[in-house]
Every structure is written in C-alpha cells, then in structure tokens.
Design a protein around this motif. Structure first.
Motif, PDB file in Angstrom:
ATOM      1  N   VAL A  43     -24.143 -43.745 -31.225  1.00 39.04           N
ATOM      2  CA  VAL A  43     -23.424 -43.015 -32.258  1.00 39.04           C
ATOM      3  C   VAL A  43     -22.699 -41.818 -31.660  1.00 39.04           C
ATOM      4  O   VAL A  43     -21.563 -41.514 -32.015  1.00 39.04           O
ATOM      5  N   LEU A  44     -23.330 -41.158 -30.739  1.00 41.70           N
ATOM      6  CA  LEU A  44     -22.759 -39.956 -30.140  1.00 41.70           C
ATOM      7  C   LEU A  44     -21.436 -40.230 -29.445  1.00 41.70           C
ATOM      8  O   LEU A  44     -20.474 -39.476 -29.606  1.00 41.70           O
ATOM      9  N   ILE A  45     -21.345 -41.285 -28.671  1.00 44.43           N
ATOM     10  CA  ILE A  45     -20.126 -41.537 -27.892  1.00 44.43           C
ATOM     11  C   ILE A  45     -18.917 -41.655 -28.804  1.00 44.43           C
ATOM     12  O   ILE A  45     -17.878 -41.037 -28.568  1.00 44.43           O
ATOM     13  N   GLY A  46     -19.025 -42.434 -29.859  1.00 43.32           N
ATOM     14  CA  GLY A  46     -17.885 -42.631 -30.751  1.00 43.32           C
ATOM     15  C   GLY A  46     -17.431 -41.349 -31.408  1.00 43.32           C
ATOM     16  O   GLY A  46     -16.241 -41.021 -31.425  1.00 43.32           O
ATOM     17  N   TYR A  47     -18.393 -40.575 -31.973  1.00 43.44           N
ATOM     18  CA  TYR A  47     -18.011 -39.337 -32.641  1.00 43.44           C
ATOM     19  C   TYR A  47     -17.508 -38.297 -31.651  1.00 43.44           C
ATOM     20  O   TYR A  47     -16.590 -37.526 -31.953  1.00 43.44           O
ATOM     21  N   ASP A  48     -18.107 -38.243 -30.471  1.00 41.61           N
ATOM     22  CA  ASP A  48     -17.659 -37.298 -29.460  1.00 41.61           C
ATOM     23  C   ASP A  48     -16.219 -37.594 -29.036  1.00 41.61           C
ATOM     24  O   ASP A  48     -15.393 -36.684 -28.922  1.00 41.61           O
ATOM     25  N   LEU A  49     -15.900 -38.852 -28.823  1.00 37.53           N
ATOM     26  CA  LEU A  49     -14.541 -39.218 -28.430  1.00 37.53           C
ATOM     27  C   LEU A  49     -13.540 -38.886 -29.529  1.00 37.53           C
ATOM     28  O   LEU A  49     -12.445 -38.377 -29.264  1.00 37.53           O
ATOM     29  N   ARG A  50     -13.910 -39.179 -30.779  1.00 33.51           N
ATOM     30  CA  ARG A  50     -13.014 -38.852 -31.891  1.00 33.51           C
ATOM     31  C   ARG A  50     -12.834 -37.343 -32.015  1.00 33.51           C
ATOM     32  O   ARG A  50     -11.739 -36.850 -32.305  1.00 33.51           O
TER      33      ARG A  50
END
Length: 263
Positions: A132-139
C-alpha cells in the motif's frame, strides 16, 4: 483510443509497460530477472511490437537493462546507486525551494488530494504495509511534483523515485526490521509547503535524506559482512492476460527515496 473505443497499439504499449512496472515495484520481477520480447508477448497474448516498445520504454526509464542477444533484465541497483539517487534528489529539491517563486507554484486546489495521499502513505508506513505504501508514496510525490514549473525537473524526480523503489522493495520485503526504515514524514512536509515555511521544508527534507542515507550505510555494512549478495532467485514472467482497460495502479508505497508513476 480509436473512434470505436478499441485499444490502439499505443495504449496497449502503455498498459504492458505499466503492468510490468507494477510487477517490478511489487518485487515479483526481481533484479537480474531475464526475459525476452517473445516470452512477454506470449504471456500477455499480444504481438511482439507493442511489447518491444513497452520494454524499450522501461529501459529508457532506467528500470530494465537490454542486451541485443540476451533480451531484457530487471536492472540491479547497488547501494552506491541508491545513495547517488538520494543525493541527486536532495540537491535538486533544495535548489527548487531555494527560490520557490521562480520554481514552484503551489495550487490550493491540489492540496486536498495531496493531504489524502500523505495520510494514506503515513498510515501504511506505520503499519508496515509495503504494498500500500509504494502506491500512495509514488502518487504523493507525483502530485507534489506537479507544482514544479520545470517539467524536466518533474520528470527527473519522478524517475528517481521509481528507481529508488526498485532498489528498495526486495530489500525491505520480508525483512523483520524494515518498518524502522520506512519514512512517514509526508504530512509534515505537506503542511510546511502549505504554510510556505521554507525553513521547515528544508528541515523535513534534510531529515528525510539523512534517514535514507543512514539506511544505505546500514545496507552497505550488512552486505560487507555477508559478502557479495546471492543471485536473485529465478521467478516466472507474470502470466496475467493482457489488460483490456487501464492497467491497475501500482501497489501503494515506503520510504527511503522518491519519484512517480501513472495514476
């Protein structure tokens, strides 16, 4: 998209690139993993042309290495590479905020979405939910990057963030101590930017980069004690059918480095 609503070669090329990028960011295609255009085309049930174009796109982004005879492989970033990414990002971001009137235009209408991304990233980081972290961090970083007036800088920072995650994901996944290395200062940074508090922006980003470099030092020490890292295990090329609509977002994201991908 053509007039009939069908998928064009261009959109198929992008969907394949997005799907493969997601596999790399999720750690399912590990560094050093080799594959050919033919293998990917067969797995997705499409012709070789959009696959070849997608793979060259990912190579141009620094995620794949290509060899005329052996095909493509997921790029293996070293600790030294990662440290250089962090230092490069630090220099560029500090330069941007040194004269924000010339380089940055913060739009109030975009802050609500960024705050939501920040809150989700922090929640995932504190919970140790790497996917979950990777997607939100990239966005999060991509939407912040939209405030930068120079599109070349935005593109550069986005690529660095994705590359840093490619380096980090397989080192964090399955590591019992990984939670202590996930950065969750997103909300603090957003509020400093919203207040136009440049000193706090610099302080937050400096703390972030020191955190990332400390992790790099820790990894270098561990690799030195263990000797050369063992080769990555061979894993299958993803077998999902070719996407018929927009490819799903990458799994949301952790901490020690920044960039961006699609929505």
């Amino acid at each position: 998209m053509c007039a009939s609503g069908g998928v064009t070669r261009s959109t198929l090329r992008q969907q394949i690139a997005d799907a493969l990028r997601d596999e790399v960011l999720a750690g399912r295609l590990t560094p050093g993993r080799e594959f050919t255009v033919k293998q990917i085309a067969e797995q997705y049930g499409v012709s070789a042309t959009p696959v070849r174009e997608a793979l060259f796109d990912l190579s141009a982004q620094g995620l794949l290495a290509s060899d005329q005879h052996r095909g493509f492989q997921v790029r293996e970033f070293t600790v030294a590479d990662y440290r250089s990414m962090v230092e490069a990002r630090s220099l560029v971001v500090e330069g941007i905020f040194r004269s924000p009137g010339d380089q940055v235009a913060v739009r109030g209408d975009g802050m609500a979405s960024i705050r939501r991304r920040a809150a989700e990233a922090v929640r995932a980081a504190k919970g140790g939910d790497l996917d979950v972290l990777i997607g939100y961090d990239l966005r999060f970083w991509r939407e912040l990057g939209a405030f930068v007036l120079n599109p070349y800088i935005t593109d550069f920072l986005g690529r660095l963030r994705v590359q840093a995650w490619v380096f980090a994901v397989h080192r964090l996944r399955g590591n019992e101590d990984s939670g202590s290395w996930l950065w969750f200062g997103h909300e603090e940074l957003v509020e400093a930017i919203a207040r136009d508090d440049r000193d706090q922006v610099h302080a937050t980003m400096r703390a972030y980069y020191l955190h990332a470099l400390a992790w790099a030092d820790r990894l270098a020490e561990e690799e030195s004690r263990a000797g050369a890292p063992a080769p990555a295990p061979s894993d299958p090329v993803p077998s999902d059918p070719a996407p018929s609509g927009p490819a799903p977002d990458p799994a949301p994201g952790p901490g020690p480095a920044s960039g961006g991908t699609r929505d």
